[in-house]
Design a protein around this motif. Structure first.
Motif, PDB file in Angstrom:
ATOM      1  N   ARG A   1      19.973  70.424 -19.531  1.00  0.00           N
ATOM      2  CA  ARG A   1      19.249  71.378 -18.968  1.00  0.00           C
ATOM      3  C   ARG A   1      17.880  70.895 -18.906  1.00  0.00           C
ATOM      4  NH1 ARG A   1      20.975  73.516 -23.481  1.00  0.00           N
ATOM      5  NH2 ARG A   1      19.580  74.790 -24.590  1.00  0.00           N
ATOM      6  N   TYR A   2      17.179  71.685 -17.866  1.00  0.00           N
ATOM      7  CA  TYR A   2      15.558  71.804 -18.073  1.00  0.00           C
ATOM      8  C   TYR A   2      15.179  72.923 -17.372  1.00  0.00           C
ATOM      9  CZ  TYR A   2      15.215  69.755 -13.340  1.00  0.00           C
ATOM     10  OH  TYR A   2      15.411  69.469 -11.861  1.00  0.00           O
ATOM     11  N   THR A   3      14.009  73.256 -17.641  1.00  0.00           N
ATOM     12  CA  THR A   3      13.537  74.643 -16.772  1.00  0.00           C
ATOM     13  C   THR A   3      12.387  74.156 -15.974  1.00  0.00           C
ATOM     14  OG1 THR A   3      13.546  75.749 -18.892  1.00  0.00           O
ATOM     15  CG2 THR A   3      11.968  76.842 -17.435  1.00  0.00           C
ATOM     16  N   ALA A   4      12.421  74.740 -14.925  1.00  0.00           N
ATOM     17  CA  ALA A   4      11.573  74.708 -13.597  1.00  0.00           C
ATOM     18  C   ALA A   4      10.859  75.873 -13.424  1.00  0.00           C
ATOM     19  CB  ALA A   4      12.357  74.029 -12.399  1.00  0.00           C
ATOM     20  N   LEU A   5       9.566  75.868 -13.105  1.00  0.00           N
ATOM     21  CA  LEU A   5       8.861  77.092 -12.383  1.00  0.00           C
ATOM     22  C   LEU A   5       8.756  76.664 -11.010  1.00  0.00           C
ATOM     23  CD1 LEU A   5       6.922  79.376 -12.490  1.00  0.00           C
ATOM     24  CD2 LEU A   5       5.164  78.032 -13.514  1.00  0.00           C
ATOM     25  N   TYR A   6       9.025  77.765 -10.052  1.00  0.00           N
ATOM     26  CA  TYR A   6       8.564  77.574  -8.583  1.00  0.00           C
ATOM     27  C   TYR A   6       7.605  78.665  -8.359  1.00  0.00           C
ATOM     28  CZ  TYR A   6      12.615  74.062  -8.342  1.00  0.00           C
ATOM     29  OH  TYR A   6      13.276  73.123  -8.606  1.00  0.00           O
TER      30      TYR A   6
ATOM     31  N   ARG B   1      13.359  69.797  -3.888  1.00  0.00           N
ATOM     32  CA  ARG B   1      14.577  70.522  -4.205  1.00  0.00           C
ATOM     33  C   ARG B   1      14.005  71.637  -4.902  1.00  0.00           C
ATOM     34  NH1 ARG B   1      18.663  66.104  -6.499  1.00  0.00           N
ATOM     35  NH2 ARG B   1      19.352  65.151  -4.538  1.00  0.00           N
ATOM     36  N   VAL B   2      14.269  72.845  -4.133  1.00  0.00           N
ATOM     37  CA  VAL B   2      14.155  74.186  -4.852  1.00  0.00           C
ATOM     38  C   VAL B   2      15.312  74.878  -5.463  1.00  0.00           C
ATOM     39  CG1 VAL B   2      12.993  76.392  -4.391  1.00  0.00           C
ATOM     40  CG2 VAL B   2      12.095  74.432  -3.486  1.00  0.00           C
ATOM     41  N   TYR B   3      15.407  74.745  -6.726  1.00  0.00           N
ATOM     42  CA  TYR B   3      16.545  75.599  -7.423  1.00  0.00           C
ATOM     43  C   TYR B   3      16.569  77.158  -7.515  1.00  0.00           C
ATOM     44  CZ  TYR B   3      18.364  70.827  -8.315  1.00  0.00           C
ATOM     45  OH  TYR B   3      18.385  69.506  -8.129  1.00  0.00           O
ATOM     46  N   CYS B   4      17.358  77.989  -7.263  1.00  0.00           N
ATOM     47  CA  CYS B   4      17.041  79.257  -7.531  1.00  0.00           C
ATOM     48  C   CYS B   4      18.189  79.781  -8.474  1.00  0.00           C
ATOM     49  CB  CYS B   4      17.496  79.948  -6.021  1.00  0.00           C
ATOM     50  SG  CYS B   4      16.232  79.479  -4.636  1.00  0.00           S
ATOM     51  N   PRO B   5      17.921  80.856  -9.060  1.00  0.00           N
ATOM     52  CA  PRO B   5      18.817  81.283 -10.321  1.00  0.00           C
ATOM     53  C   PRO B   5      19.995  82.065  -9.778  1.00  0.00           C
ATOM     54  CG  PRO B   5      16.674  82.442 -10.410  1.00  0.00           C
ATOM     55  CD  PRO B   5      16.499  81.532  -9.354  1.00  0.00           C
ATOM     56  N   ASP B   6      19.601  82.979  -8.585  1.00  0.00           N
ATOM     57  CA  ASP B   6      20.742  83.802  -8.255  1.00  0.00           C
ATOM     58  C   ASP B   6      20.503  83.944  -6.813  1.00  0.00           C
ATOM     59  OD1 ASP B   6      18.561  85.810  -7.497  1.00  0.00           O
ATOM     60  OD2 ASP B   6      18.331  85.804  -9.514  1.00  0.00           O
TER      61      ASP B   6
ATOM     62  N   ARG C   1       7.491  83.739  -7.278  1.00  0.00           N
ATOM     63  CA  ARG C   1       7.213  82.881  -8.542  1.00  0.00           C
ATOM     64  C   ARG C   1       8.624  83.288  -9.296  1.00  0.00           C
ATOM     65  NH1 ARG C   1       4.515  83.267 -13.416  1.00  0.00           N
ATOM     66  NH2 ARG C   1       3.594  81.690 -13.990  1.00  0.00           N
ATOM     67  N   TRP C   2       9.162  82.053  -9.789  1.00  0.00           N
ATOM     68  CA  TRP C   2      10.272  82.243 -10.749  1.00  0.00           C
ATOM     69  C   TRP C   2      10.458  81.082 -11.627  1.00  0.00           C
ATOM     70  CZ3 TRP C   2      10.529  81.054  -5.490  1.00  0.00           C
ATOM     71  CH2 TRP C   2      11.556  80.131  -5.076  1.00  0.00           C
ATOM     72  N   TYR C   3      10.894  81.553 -12.515  1.00  0.00           N
ATOM     73  CA  TYR C   3      11.524  80.381 -13.701  1.00  0.00           C
ATOM     74  C   TYR C   3      13.108  80.225 -13.538  1.00  0.00           C
ATOM     75  CZ  TYR C   3       7.099  80.412 -16.374  1.00  0.00           C
ATOM     76  OH  TYR C   3       6.115  80.438 -16.556  1.00  0.00           O
ATOM     77  N   VAL C   4      13.569  78.961 -13.604  1.00  0.00           N
ATOM     78  CA  VAL C   4      15.060  78.715 -13.544  1.00  0.00           C
ATOM     79  C   VAL C   4      15.536  77.611 -14.493  1.00  0.00           C
ATOM     80  CG1 VAL C   4      14.737  77.094 -11.587  1.00  0.00           C
ATOM     81  CG2 VAL C   4      17.064  78.075 -11.670  1.00  0.00           C
ATOM     82  N   GLY C   5      16.696  77.921 -14.875  1.00  0.00           N
ATOM     83  CA  GLY C   5      17.166  76.482 -15.685  1.00  0.00           C
ATOM     84  C   GLY C   5      18.061  75.750 -14.767  1.00  0.00           C
ATOM     85  N   VAL C   6      17.927  74.445 -14.974  1.00  0.00           N
ATOM     86  CA  VAL C   6      18.546  73.443 -13.958  1.00  0.00           C
ATOM     87  C   VAL C   6      19.195  72.462 -14.887  1.00  0.00           C
ATOM     88  CG1 VAL C   6      18.014  71.571 -12.407  1.00  0.00           C
ATOM     89  CG2 VAL C   6      16.456  73.454 -12.439  1.00  0.00           C
TER      90      VAL C   6
ATOM     91  N   HIS D   1      26.391  75.022 -17.557  1.00  0.00           N
ATOM     92  CA  HIS D   1      26.146  75.301 -16.278  1.00  0.00           C
ATOM     93  C   HIS D   1      26.465  74.197 -15.327  1.00  0.00           C
ATOM     94  CE1 HIS D   1      24.799  79.462 -17.125  1.00  0.00           C
ATOM     95  NE2 HIS D   1      24.176  78.925 -18.364  1.00  0.00           N
ATOM     96  N   TRP D   2      27.062  74.525 -14.284  1.00  0.00           N
ATOM     97  CA  TRP D   2      26.716  73.419 -13.047  1.00  0.00           C
ATOM     98  C   TRP D   2      25.853  73.863 -11.804  1.00  0.00           C
ATOM     99  CZ3 TRP D   2      28.396  74.208  -7.844  1.00  0.00           C
ATOM    100  CH2 TRP D   2      29.088  75.506  -7.931  1.00  0.00           C
ATOM    101  N   ARG D   3      25.252  75.102 -11.880  1.00  0.00           N
ATOM    102  CA  ARG D   3      24.381  75.668 -10.951  1.00  0.00           C
ATOM    103  C   ARG D   3      23.123  76.219 -11.675  1.00  0.00           C
ATOM    104  NH1 ARG D   3      26.527  79.638  -6.435  1.00  0.00           N
ATOM    105  NH2 ARG D   3      27.192  80.915  -8.239  1.00  0.00           N
ATOM    106  N   PRO D   4      22.203  76.255 -10.737  1.00  0.00           N
ATOM    107  CA  PRO D   4      20.915  76.923 -11.731  1.00  0.00           C
ATOM    108  C   PRO D   4      21.193  78.205 -12.038  1.00  0.00           C
ATOM    109  CG  PRO D   4      20.564  75.848  -9.359  1.00  0.00           C
ATOM    110  CD  PRO D   4      21.854  75.759  -9.336  1.00  0.00           C
ATOM    111  N   PHE D   5      20.384  78.549 -13.096  1.00  0.00           N
ATOM    112  CA  PHE D   5      20.731  79.873 -13.986  1.00  0.00           C
ATOM    113  C   PHE D   5      19.565  80.556 -14.342  1.00  0.00           C
ATOM    114  CE2 PHE D   5      21.103  76.061 -16.753  1.00  0.00           C
ATOM    115  CZ  PHE D   5      20.431  76.673 -17.870  1.00  0.00           C
TER     116      PHE D   5
END
Length: 206
Positions: free
Chosen positions: A89-94, A171-176, A12-17, A123-127
């Motif tokens: 940007r928006y925030t996503a919870l996965y 699509r699943v974005y990952c912050p790192d 489970r994680w939050y990520v900025g997209v 940003h241009w990648r998830p953060f």
């Protein structure tokens, strides 16, 4: 509650997209613009043939100009929404668990750490972002593992594509990179065995 993933039965994680600088979203939008441009030209040409019973080079040029204006208008609208209204940007919870994927896309408010914070708009990648407690608006989506045929990793954008048939289920974005690798292993471990392609089976066994 941590914003990073846990390496057990649930990740489970939050990520900025990012939006307007996101390569995947930009490719999708470019495809839409091409289709709009082609459809507009075709529609104008067909209308001219139907009502005017003739077609000249001037008619085609006029159709192309109209289609180009529509595309520019759509691009301007996308830029206004992405950069001015949503601050890119928006925030996503996965959440990945035994059942499948849960995703919640959330629009930030204008408070502290929200849309008013311009430093997160480039940003241009998830953060990485902290958990978002009170989103201004949210949309949820669930994808069970039985609907996922394979997982396509895009390392450059730290994104996982959950493929279903010829389309993309999510699509699943990952912050790192660490989150990206753990989520990829978790997803491949839960895809039904008969749904994995050959290369993915080899990676799973290695």
């Amino acid at each position: 509650m941590s914003s990073g993933p846990r390496d057990d039965d649930v990740l489970r994680w939050y990520v900025g997209v990012p939006i307007g600088t996101n390569p995947l979203i930009l490719m999708d939008f470019a495809t839409v613009l091409v289709l709009v441009w082609a459809f507009a030209i075709t529609a104008v040409v067909l209308l001219q043939l139907f009502f005017g019973h003739s077609l000249t080079g001037e008619h085609i040029q006029a159709a192309a100009r109209l289609a180009t204006r529509l595309v520019l208008l759509a691009a301007a609208g996308f830029a206004i929404i992405s950069f001015l209204l949503l601050r890119n940007r928006y925030t996503a919870l996965y959440r990945l668990d035994r059942e499948g994927l849960y995703c919640e896309n959330m629009r930030m408010g204008w408070g502290e750490g929200g849309l008013g914070e311009l430093s997160k708009s480039f940003h241009w990648r998830p953060f990485a972002v902290p958990p978002l407690r009170d989103p201004a608006k949210s949309v949820t989506k669930k994808v069970p593992w039985r609907l996922v045929d394979k997982v396509l990793p895009l390392e450059g954008t730290r994104t996982l594509l959950f493929k279903s048939g010829r389309g993309t289920a999510a699509r699943v974005y990952c912050p790192d990179d660490g989150t990206f690798e753990r989520a990829l292993r978790f997803a491949r471990a839960h895809i039904p065995e008969d749904a994995r392609s050959g290369p993915e089976k080899e990676l799973q066994q290695s």
